[in-house]
Design a protein around this motif. Structure first.
Motif, PDB file in Angstrom:
ATOM      1  N   PRO A 182      12.234   4.223 -24.487  1.00  0.00           N
ATOM      2  CA  PRO A 182      12.667   3.221 -25.467  1.00  0.00           C
ATOM      3  C   PRO A 182      13.885   2.437 -25.001  1.00  0.00           C
ATOM      4  O   PRO A 182      14.210   1.402 -25.587  1.00  0.00           O
ATOM      5  CB  PRO A 182      13.023   4.082 -26.694  1.00  0.00           C
ATOM      6  N   SER A 183      14.557   2.908 -23.953  1.00  0.00           N
ATOM      7  CA  SER A 183      15.767   2.246 -23.456  1.00  0.00           C
ATOM      8  C   SER A 183      15.408   0.995 -22.658  1.00  0.00           C
ATOM      9  O   SER A 183      14.714   1.072 -21.639  1.00  0.00           O
ATOM     10  CB  SER A 183      16.563   3.212 -22.570  1.00  0.00           C
ATOM     11  N   TYR A 184      15.912  -0.145 -23.109  1.00  0.00           N
ATOM     12  CA  TYR A 184      15.625  -1.385 -22.393  1.00  0.00           C
ATOM     13  C   TYR A 184      16.425  -1.498 -21.099  1.00  0.00           C
ATOM     14  O   TYR A 184      16.039  -2.245 -20.199  1.00  0.00           O
ATOM     15  CB  TYR A 184      15.877  -2.601 -23.296  1.00  0.00           C
ATOM     16  N   PHE A 185      17.492  -0.760 -20.989  1.00  0.00           N
ATOM     17  CA  PHE A 185      18.215  -0.727 -19.716  1.00  0.00           C
ATOM     18  C   PHE A 185      17.336  -0.096 -18.654  1.00  0.00           C
ATOM     19  O   PHE A 185      17.202  -0.608 -17.543  1.00  0.00           O
ATOM     20  CB  PHE A 185      19.526   0.050 -19.871  1.00  0.00           C
ATOM     21  N   TYR A 186      16.695   1.021 -18.992  1.00  0.00           N
ATOM     22  CA  TYR A 186      15.784   1.688 -18.070  1.00  0.00           C
ATOM     23  C   TYR A 186      14.539   0.843 -17.814  1.00  0.00           C
ATOM     24  O   TYR A 186      14.076   0.708 -16.679  1.00  0.00           O
ATOM     25  CB  TYR A 186      15.359   3.056 -18.618  1.00  0.00           C
ATOM     26  N   LYS A 187      13.995   0.291 -18.886  1.00  0.00           N
ATOM     27  CA  LYS A 187      12.783  -0.529 -18.764  1.00  0.00           C
ATOM     28  C   LYS A 187      12.985  -1.689 -17.786  1.00  0.00           C
ATOM     29  O   LYS A 187      12.164  -1.925 -16.892  1.00  0.00           O
ATOM     30  CB  LYS A 187      12.403  -1.114 -20.136  1.00  0.00           C
ATOM     31  N   LEU A 188      14.086  -2.395 -17.958  1.00  0.00           N
ATOM     32  CA  LEU A 188      14.308  -3.603 -17.170  1.00  0.00           C
ATOM     33  C   LEU A 188      14.639  -3.279 -15.715  1.00  0.00           C
ATOM     34  O   LEU A 188      14.312  -4.060 -14.820  1.00  0.00           O
ATOM     35  CB  LEU A 188      15.421  -4.439 -17.796  1.00  0.00           C
ATOM     36  N   ILE A 189      15.269  -2.129 -15.462  1.00  0.00           N
ATOM     37  CA  ILE A 189      15.475  -1.712 -14.074  1.00  0.00           C
ATOM     38  C   ILE A 189      14.129  -1.478 -13.402  1.00  0.00           C
ATOM     39  O   ILE A 189      13.888  -1.919 -12.271  1.00  0.00           O
ATOM     40  CB  ILE A 189      16.355  -0.447 -13.993  1.00  0.00           C
ATOM     41  N   CYS A 190      13.226  -0.786 -14.112  1.00  0.00           N
ATOM     42  CA  CYS A 190      11.881  -0.531 -13.570  1.00  0.00           C
ATOM     43  C   CYS A 190      11.142  -1.833 -13.280  1.00  0.00           C
ATOM     44  O   CYS A 190      10.541  -1.997 -12.215  1.00  0.00           O
ATOM     45  CB  CYS A 190      11.068   0.322 -14.546  1.00  0.00           C
ATOM     46  N   VAL A 191      11.189  -2.764 -14.223  1.00  0.00           N
ATOM     47  CA  VAL A 191      10.507  -4.051 -14.055  1.00  0.00           C
ATOM     48  C   VAL A 191      11.149  -4.862 -12.938  1.00  0.00           C
ATOM     49  O   VAL A 191      10.456  -5.510 -12.143  1.00  0.00           O
ATOM     50  CB  VAL A 191      10.514  -4.845 -15.380  1.00  0.00           C
ATOM     51  N   GLY A 192      12.469  -4.820 -12.851  1.00  0.00           N
ATOM     52  CA  GLY A 192      13.163  -5.538 -11.785  1.00  0.00           C
ATOM     53  C   GLY A 192      12.793  -5.027 -10.410  1.00  0.00           C
ATOM     54  O   GLY A 192      12.521  -5.817  -9.496  1.00  0.00           O
ATOM     55  N   VAL A 193      12.739  -3.699 -10.258  1.00  0.00           N
ATOM     56  CA  VAL A 193      12.363  -3.108  -8.974  1.00  0.00           C
ATOM     57  C   VAL A 193      10.906  -3.427  -8.647  1.00  0.00           C
ATOM     58  O   VAL A 193      10.564  -3.767  -7.506  1.00  0.00           O
ATOM     59  CB  VAL A 193      12.587  -1.574  -8.986  1.00  0.00           C
ATOM     60  N   ALA A 194      10.033  -3.344  -9.656  1.00  0.00           N
ATOM     61  CA  ALA A 194       8.615  -3.648  -9.447  1.00  0.00           C
ATOM     62  C   ALA A 194       8.413  -5.094  -9.021  1.00  0.00           C
ATOM     63  O   ALA A 194       7.643  -5.379  -8.087  1.00  0.00           O
ATOM     64  CB  ALA A 194       7.822  -3.361 -10.726  1.00  0.00           C
ATOM     65  N   SER A 195       9.097  -6.021  -9.676  1.00  0.00           N
ATOM     66  CA  SER A 195       8.953  -7.438  -9.325  1.00  0.00           C
ATOM     67  C   SER A 195       9.578  -7.732  -7.968  1.00  0.00           C
ATOM     68  O   SER A 195       9.081  -8.579  -7.219  1.00  0.00           O
ATOM     69  CB  SER A 195       9.580  -8.320 -10.404  1.00  0.00           C
ATOM     70  N   TYR A 196      10.639  -7.030  -7.626  1.00  0.00           N
ATOM     71  CA  TYR A 196      11.294  -7.171  -6.326  1.00  0.00           C
ATOM     72  C   TYR A 196      10.332  -6.785  -5.207  1.00  0.00           C
ATOM     73  O   TYR A 196      10.026  -7.592  -4.309  1.00  0.00           O
ATOM     74  CB  TYR A 196      12.545  -6.292  -6.325  1.00  0.00           C
ATOM     75  N   ILE A 197       9.806  -5.569  -5.267  1.00  0.00           N
ATOM     76  CA  ILE A 197       8.911  -5.081  -4.211  1.00  0.00           C
ATOM     77  C   ILE A 197       7.581  -5.820  -4.229  1.00  0.00           C
ATOM     78  O   ILE A 197       7.042  -6.207  -3.189  1.00  0.00           O
ATOM     79  CB  ILE A 197       8.698  -3.561  -4.357  1.00  0.00           C
ATOM     80  N   GLY A 198       7.031  -6.046  -5.427  1.00  0.00           N
ATOM     81  CA  GLY A 198       5.740  -6.717  -5.540  1.00  0.00           C
ATOM     82  C   GLY A 198       5.761  -8.152  -5.060  1.00  0.00           C
ATOM     83  O   GLY A 198       4.890  -8.584  -4.291  1.00  0.00           O
ATOM     84  N   SER A 199       6.769  -8.919  -5.484  1.00  0.00           N
ATOM     85  CA  SER A 199       6.843 -10.337  -5.085  1.00  0.00           C
ATOM     86  C   SER A 199       7.124 -10.478  -3.597  1.00  0.00           C
ATOM     87  O   SER A 199       6.547 -11.345  -2.937  1.00  0.00           O
ATOM     88  CB  SER A 199       7.921 -11.059  -5.902  1.00  0.00           C
ATOM     89  N   GLN A 200       7.976  -9.603  -3.052  1.00  0.00           N
ATOM     90  CA  GLN A 200       8.288  -9.699  -1.630  1.00  0.00           C
ATOM     91  C   GLN A 200       7.072  -9.346  -0.773  1.00  0.00           C
ATOM     92  O   GLN A 200       6.841  -9.963   0.265  1.00  0.00           O
ATOM     93  CB  GLN A 200       9.471  -8.784  -1.283  1.00  0.00           C
ATOM     94  N   THR A 201       6.297  -8.360  -1.227  1.00  0.00           N
ATOM     95  CA  THR A 201       5.057  -8.009  -0.523  1.00  0.00           C
ATOM     96  C   THR A 201       4.080  -9.172  -0.539  1.00  0.00           C
ATOM     97  O   THR A 201       3.498  -9.540   0.491  1.00  0.00           O
ATOM     98  CB  THR A 201       4.402  -6.771  -1.161  1.00  0.00           C
ATOM     99  N   PHE A 202       3.904  -9.776  -1.709  1.00  0.00           N
ATOM    100  CA  PHE A 202       2.968 -10.896  -1.846  1.00  0.00           C
ATOM    101  C   PHE A 202       3.383 -12.081  -0.982  1.00  0.00           C
ATOM    102  O   PHE A 202       2.549 -12.694  -0.300  1.00  0.00           O
ATOM    103  CB  PHE A 202       2.875 -11.337  -3.306  1.00  0.00           C
ATOM    104  N   VAL A 203       4.676 -12.406  -0.999  1.00  0.00           N
ATOM    105  CA  VAL A 203       5.156 -13.565  -0.236  1.00  0.00           C
ATOM    106  C   VAL A 203       4.998 -13.328   1.264  1.00  0.00           C
ATOM    107  O   VAL A 203       4.605 -14.227   2.007  1.00  0.00           O
ATOM    108  CB  VAL A 203       6.627 -13.872  -0.593  1.00  0.00           C
ATOM    109  N   ASN A 204       5.288 -12.108   1.731  1.00  0.00           N
ATOM    110  CA  ASN A 204       5.128 -11.810   3.155  1.00  0.00           C
ATOM    111  C   ASN A 204       3.664 -11.875   3.575  1.00  0.00           C
ATOM    112  O   ASN A 204       3.322 -12.556   4.552  1.00  0.00           O
ATOM    113  CB  ASN A 204       5.697 -10.428   3.472  1.00  0.00           C
ATOM    114  N   LEU A 205       2.790 -11.201   2.845  1.00  0.00           N
ATOM    115  CA  LEU A 205       1.372 -11.182   3.196  1.00  0.00           C
ATOM    116  C   LEU A 205       0.744 -12.561   3.022  1.00  0.00           C
ATOM    117  O   LEU A 205      -0.096 -12.980   3.827  1.00  0.00           O
ATOM    118  CB  LEU A 205       0.619 -10.150   2.349  1.00  0.00           C
ATOM    119  N   GLY A 206       1.155 -13.267   1.975  1.00  0.00           N
ATOM    120  CA  GLY A 206       0.633 -14.617   1.761  1.00  0.00           C
ATOM    121  C   GLY A 206       1.047 -15.575   2.847  1.00  0.00           C
ATOM    122  O   GLY A 206       0.267 -16.435   3.269  1.00  0.00           O
TER     123      GLY A 206
END
Length: 408
Positions: free
Chosen positions: A325-349
């Motif tokens: 329920p903690s949005y501090f925890y939630k947003l850290i998870c989403v931030g890390v996911a978008s960081y790794i996911g977007s960087q992977t996509f941009v490199n492979l793309g």
């Protein structure tokens, strides 16, 4: 001595809450990347093609990457096993993180080292520090802290975080002044992803201060294009995207060799170390184009292996975000996911001619100290949050059992 014992007791008590599938995936990616850096750089290093003509040992880049990996493992262990997450939720901590990052970004513009058209590195001697990589971590923590404190007001009125938004804009502008458009766009993806997940929504993002942000960046981009000031390497990347083979010896050189390396691998590849395109044909084989080397030597199977491991980390981060329920925890998870996911996509793309090349490294695989440390800090934070979520769940279950016991 007693403090040391207390530290070990704390580690022993909390180690059982570590998300070991995530930790093992991270370790496998780093070790696999270490092997591929050696394979991609060993011949070019001895010929001096990666060191400005200076011939070095075939293990030169491998040894440096090994140091970065060891440093990263230590950082991840400290964050995941020893750091108290409450420290990151303090205003004082957030303040000092942003001050240090701002100073580093400003210093980069003054004493920064220019590499491939971007003045983004500070030479520390043993490594080149890229402040924009650390900015991603700073923003993930800072935005998580600011939004979690201002909910639910920020969902209705985004102006309640106007001051933090101004700071974000200034930092982004400093990165843009370094000439690193790829990093600027990646950081913006992380920011927008966190805002949307927080429930602020696109309709809120495009209003008020953020409209000014977007308008400013669009205006700067149009000014560059209209005045002919757009860097030549960006023009080349856009012009060769649709048909890189039309200028194989010119602006399409990078892409054509990358595509040939990927195609040469087939299903199972030529075998580890047997790649041909890395022998002077594929530029930056150990950094931006390391996935092309993987595909040539280990084939489609090797490429999918890396993609699946990276996808698991992103998937697991989003799953963890739904468990607290903690949005501090939630947003850290989403931030890390978008960081790794977007960087992977941009490199492979970029290396597959899906999108323009941006010079973004493949997470945990490409050679580079700043990228490895930044990504490892992100993984440490994800493991720390995962541990805290499990600990909170256990406390909640224990409290429920005690409450049921009292009512009987």
């Amino acid at each position: 001595m007693s403090n040391l014992k207390n530290i070990f007791r704390y580690i022993g008590r909390t180690a059982k809450f570590i998300d070991y599938p995530l930790l093992i995936t991270y370790v496998i990616l780093c070790l696999f990347g270490l092997i591929m850096v050696y394979s991609a750089s060993m011949v070019a290093a001895t010929k001096g093609t990666l060191t400005g003509g200076l011939e070095v040992s075939g293990t030169y880049f491998y040894n440096r990457q090994l140091i970065y990996v060891i440093m990263s493992f230590i950082v991840v262990f400290f964050i995941a096993f020893m750091l108290n997450i409450k420290i990151l939720q303090q205003a004082k901590t957030q303040k000092w993180i942003m001050i240090i990052i701002f100073v580093l970004l400003f210093l980069t513009l003054i004493v920064g080292k220019n590499i491939n058209g971007s003045k983004s590195w500070i030479n520390l001697g043993f490594m080149n520090l890229q402040a924009s990589e650390l900015l991603k971590i700073a923003f993930i923590l800072y935005i998580s802290y600011v939004i979690s404190r201002k909910l639910p007001q920020v969902r209705e009125k985004i102006k309640v975080i106007a001051a933090p938004l101004v700071l974000i804009v200034v930092c982004l502008f400093l990165v843009l002044l370094q000439g690193d458009i790829g990093q600027t766009l990646l950081i913006m993806i992380i920011i927008v992803s966190m805002f949307i997940f927080a429930g602020i929504g696109v309709q809120k993002i495009v209003k008020g201060p953020v409209l000014l942000i977007v308008g400013s960046f669009v205006g700067i981009a149009l000014l560059f294009v209209a005045s002919g000031m757009m860097p030549h390497y960006l023009k080349a990347r856009f012009s060769t995207l649709m048909n890189p083979f039309s200028s194989e010896a010119g602006t399409g050189y990078h892409l054509t060799n990358s595509l040939m390396a990927i195609g040469n691998g087939g299903l199972f590849g030529r075998g580890l170390g047997n790649g041909i395109m890395k022998l002077g044909y594929l530029p930056e084989a150990h950094t931006d184009f390391i996935f092309a080397v993987i595909c040539e030597e280990l084939g489609l199977v090797g490429g999918l292996f890396v993609i699946c491991l990276l996808f698991f980390i992103v998937y697991r981060a989003f799953v963890l975000a739904t468990k607290t329920p903690s949005y501090f925890y939630k947003l850290i998870c989403v931030g890390v996911a978008s960081y790794i996911g977007s960087q992977t996509f941009v490199n492979l793309g970029g290396i597959s001619a899906t999108i323009p090349l941006t010079g973004v490294p493949l997470p945990f695989i490409s050679f580079g100290g700043s990228s490895m440390l930044s990504l490892s800090i992100a993984m440490g934070l994800l493991l720390l949050v995962a541990k805290q979520i499990k600990m909170d769940e256990k406390r909640s279950q224990k409290a429920k059992k005690q409450k049921i016991g009292l009512t009987r």
